[in-house]
Design a protein around this motif. Structure first.
Motif, PDB file in Angstrom:
ATOM      1  N   GLU A 128       0.818  -1.211   0.000  1.00 42.69           N
ATOM      2  CA  GLU A 128       0.000   0.000   0.000  1.00 42.69           C
ATOM      3  C   GLU A 128       0.852   1.262   0.000  1.00 42.69           C
ATOM      4  OE1 GLU A 128      -3.258  -0.054   2.768  1.00 42.69           O
ATOM      5  OE2 GLU A 128      -4.047  -1.917   1.943  1.00 42.69           O
ATOM      6  N   ARG A 167      -7.227  10.316   7.076  1.00 41.18           N
ATOM      7  CA  ARG A 167      -8.339   9.356   7.133  1.00 41.18           C
ATOM      8  C   ARG A 167      -7.872   7.984   7.627  1.00 41.18           C
ATOM      9  NH1 ARG A 167     -10.472  10.765   1.030  1.00 41.18           N
ATOM     10  NH2 ARG A 167     -10.589  13.013   1.321  1.00 41.18           N
ATOM     11  N   SER A 240      -7.541  -6.163   1.693  1.00 38.37           N
ATOM     12  CA  SER A 240      -8.911  -5.830   1.312  1.00 38.37           C
ATOM     13  C   SER A 240      -9.516  -4.785   2.242  1.00 38.37           C
ATOM     14  CB  SER A 240      -9.780  -7.088   1.298  1.00 38.37           C
ATOM     15  OG  SER A 240      -9.888  -7.646   2.604  1.00 38.37           O
ATOM     16  N   LYS A 241      -8.960  -4.684   3.474  1.00 41.93           N
ATOM     17  CA  LYS A 241      -9.422  -3.667   4.424  1.00 41.93           C
ATOM     18  C   LYS A 241      -8.410  -2.532   4.548  1.00 41.93           C
ATOM     19  CE  LYS A 241     -12.225  -6.822   7.253  1.00 41.93           C
ATOM     20  NZ  LYS A 241     -12.452  -7.350   8.630  1.00 41.93           N
ATOM     21  N   LEU A 243      -6.372   1.099   3.294  1.00 47.75           N
ATOM     22  CA  LEU A 243      -6.871   2.466   3.178  1.00 47.75           C
ATOM     23  C   LEU A 243      -7.482   2.695   1.799  1.00 47.75           C
ATOM     24  CD1 LEU A 243      -3.940   4.373   4.906  1.00 47.75           C
ATOM     25  CD2 LEU A 243      -6.153   3.751   5.876  1.00 47.75           C
ATOM     26  N   PRO A 244      -8.763   3.048   1.743  1.00 52.50           N
ATOM     27  CA  PRO A 244      -9.447   3.172   0.438  1.00 52.50           C
ATOM     28  C   PRO A 244      -8.792   4.171  -0.501  1.00 52.50           C
ATOM     29  CG  PRO A 244     -11.035   3.145   2.239  1.00 52.50           C
ATOM     30  CD  PRO A 244      -9.682   3.270   2.867  1.00 52.50           C
ATOM     31  N   PHE A 245      -8.236   5.267   0.027  1.00 49.58           N
ATOM     32  CA  PHE A 245      -7.691   6.292  -0.860  1.00 49.58           C
ATOM     33  C   PHE A 245      -6.355   5.898  -1.474  1.00 49.58           C
ATOM     34  CE2 PHE A 245      -6.170   7.497   3.390  1.00 49.58           C
ATOM     35  CZ  PHE A 245      -4.820   7.743   3.162  1.00 49.58           C
ATOM     36  N   LYS A 247      -6.023   2.711  -2.854  1.00 46.02           N
ATOM     37  CA  LYS A 247      -6.325   1.691  -3.858  1.00 46.02           C
ATOM     38  C   LYS A 247      -6.231   2.221  -5.293  1.00 46.02           C
ATOM     39  CE  LYS A 247      -9.020  -1.345  -0.848  1.00 46.02           C
ATOM     40  NZ  LYS A 247      -8.018  -2.432  -0.838  1.00 46.02           N
ATOM     41  N   SER A 251      -4.043   0.360  -8.396  1.00 46.47           N
ATOM     42  CA  SER A 251      -4.618   0.012  -9.696  1.00 46.47           C
ATOM     43  C   SER A 251      -3.867   0.695 -10.830  1.00 46.47           C
ATOM     44  CB  SER A 251      -6.100   0.391  -9.741  1.00 46.47           C
ATOM     45  OG  SER A 251      -6.835  -0.343  -8.779  1.00 46.47           O
ATOM     46  N   GLU A 264      -3.640  -9.133  -3.333  1.00 48.95           N
ATOM     47  CA  GLU A 264      -4.435  -8.528  -2.257  1.00 48.95           C
ATOM     48  C   GLU A 264      -4.740  -9.597  -1.220  1.00 48.95           C
ATOM     49  OE1 GLU A 264      -7.500  -5.278  -2.611  1.00 48.95           O
ATOM     50  OE2 GLU A 264      -8.832  -7.005  -2.294  1.00 48.95           O
ATOM     51  N   ASP A 269      -5.473  -5.199   6.835  1.00 52.31           N
ATOM     52  CA  ASP A 269      -5.575  -3.749   6.755  1.00 52.31           C
ATOM     53  C   ASP A 269      -4.213  -3.132   6.449  1.00 52.31           C
ATOM     54  OD1 ASP A 269      -4.147  -3.749   9.137  1.00 52.31           O
ATOM     55  OD2 ASP A 269      -5.851  -3.203  10.396  1.00 52.31           O
ATOM     56  N   HIS A 270      -4.113  -1.816   6.596  1.00 49.59           N
ATOM     57  CA  HIS A 270      -2.918  -1.086   6.190  1.00 49.59           C
ATOM     58  C   HIS A 270      -1.701  -1.447   7.040  1.00 49.59           C
ATOM     59  CE1 HIS A 270      -0.757   2.114   4.189  1.00 49.59           C
ATOM     60  NE2 HIS A 270      -0.467   2.692   5.325  1.00 49.59           N
TER      61      HIS A 270
END
Length: 302
Positions: A128, A167, A240-241, A243-245, A247, A251, A264, A269-270
């Motif tokens: 990440e 976040r 998969s858990k 940090l969304p920002f 991802k 990609s 993944e 998590d992070h």
């Protein structure tokens, strides 16, 4: 005793190397075999990845630097930028002869930049990497307030500012009064300080490093395409858990890196690569280590 058991019981050795600007960088080494450098993330030191190092030490010599400003390494100095991180890593690689590198979060971005300019890096794994491609003004705009609070001695408030800005907490944090978050952070820091051993890296001692992590994130933001010239093989890791920002960056990197593989981890998590602690109870370094073993063993055999 098996080689793996021997590696787990071996005490890491501590060595020092001088970076290009004269800053002394400490690194801890354990194990036997091809060299891997593990670079820690934010609010961490080299000691934050000892479990992962021990899991790899039967097959690799694992080197864990304290990034500058932390642990036994020297201060940030003037004109901090990603170039300093690359120079520090270069010094460790030259000293150890290692060709494989792992980075997480902020150090993941630094490692990718290093892979662009350091031929010694043959393979890179990043968990990440903190490459910001969306909402950059919001995700870097916390630095000024953080600096003011740190200058005023309000360390707890500054930590809350960084967590909200990046976040890092659950969504409910956005609806909680800052005063309550600051009070809860103060309680956590008080408990940590009470139980800390001499030399331990605590939230209070690591808090000043967040300014520089913010500088690094802002410098590297909004440009993933720069990494299209990375010649090293790259393993992109995430949970998969996570940090969304971050991802979108994974990609995008998967599309533009010439030699890339992406994995993944379900449910992680992070903080999955770091040691388990009160602040990182969901750490699963053994799972991340198993993937690194597969990736770097293939490199060692080729």
């Amino acid at each position: 005793m098996t080689p793996h058991e021997q590696a787990q019981t071996a005490e890491p050795t501590t060595n020092f190397v001088t970076s290009a600007d004269g800053t002394r960088i400490a690194y801890h080494s354990v194990g036997h075999g091809p060299g891997i450098v593990l670079l820690h993330g934010s609010m961490e030191t080299a000691r934050s990845h000892m479990a992962m190092a021990e899991a790899l030490a039967d097959a690799f010599t694992v080197h864990l630097p304290d990034r500058r400003g932390r642990g036994q390494s020297g201060p940030y100095g003037d004109d901090y930028s990603v170039r300093k991180e690359v120079e520090d890593l270069d010094a460790v690689l030259n000293e150890t002869g290692a060709h494989y590198v792992f980075g997480v979060s902020a150090s993941g971005v630094a490692v990718l930049q290093a892979a662009r300019v350091l031929p010694a890096i043959h393979k890179v794994a990043v968990y990440e990497p903190a490459l910001l491609l969306e909402d950059v003004p919001q995700l870097t705009g916390w630095i000024d307030r953080f600096d003011r609070e740190m200058a005023a001695g309000k360390v707890e408030a500054a930590l809350v500012t960084s967590m909200l800005g990046l976040r890092l907490g659950p969504p409910i944090m956005n609806f909680m009064p800052r005063g309550l978050l600051t009070w809860l952070t103060r309680l956590l820091m008080k408990s940590e300080n009470k139980n800390a051993q001499p030399g331990d890296a605590t939230m209070r001692t690591l808090a000043p490093t967040l300014h520089y992590e913010g500088v690094l994130l802002a410098e590297m933001a909004d440009d993933a395409d720069r990494f299209a010239d990375v010649k090293a093989e790259v393993l992109l890791l995430g949970g998969s858990k996570g940090l969304p920002f971050l991802k979108p960056a994974l990609s995008r990197l998967e599309k533009i890196l010439p030699n890339v593989e992406r994995v993944e981890f379900p449910g992680l998590d992070h903080g999955a690569s770091a040691d388990v602690s009160k602040q990182n109870q969901a750490g699963k370094p053994e799972l991340v280590a198993a993937e690194l073993r597969r990736f770097f063993t293939a490199a060692a055999a080729s």
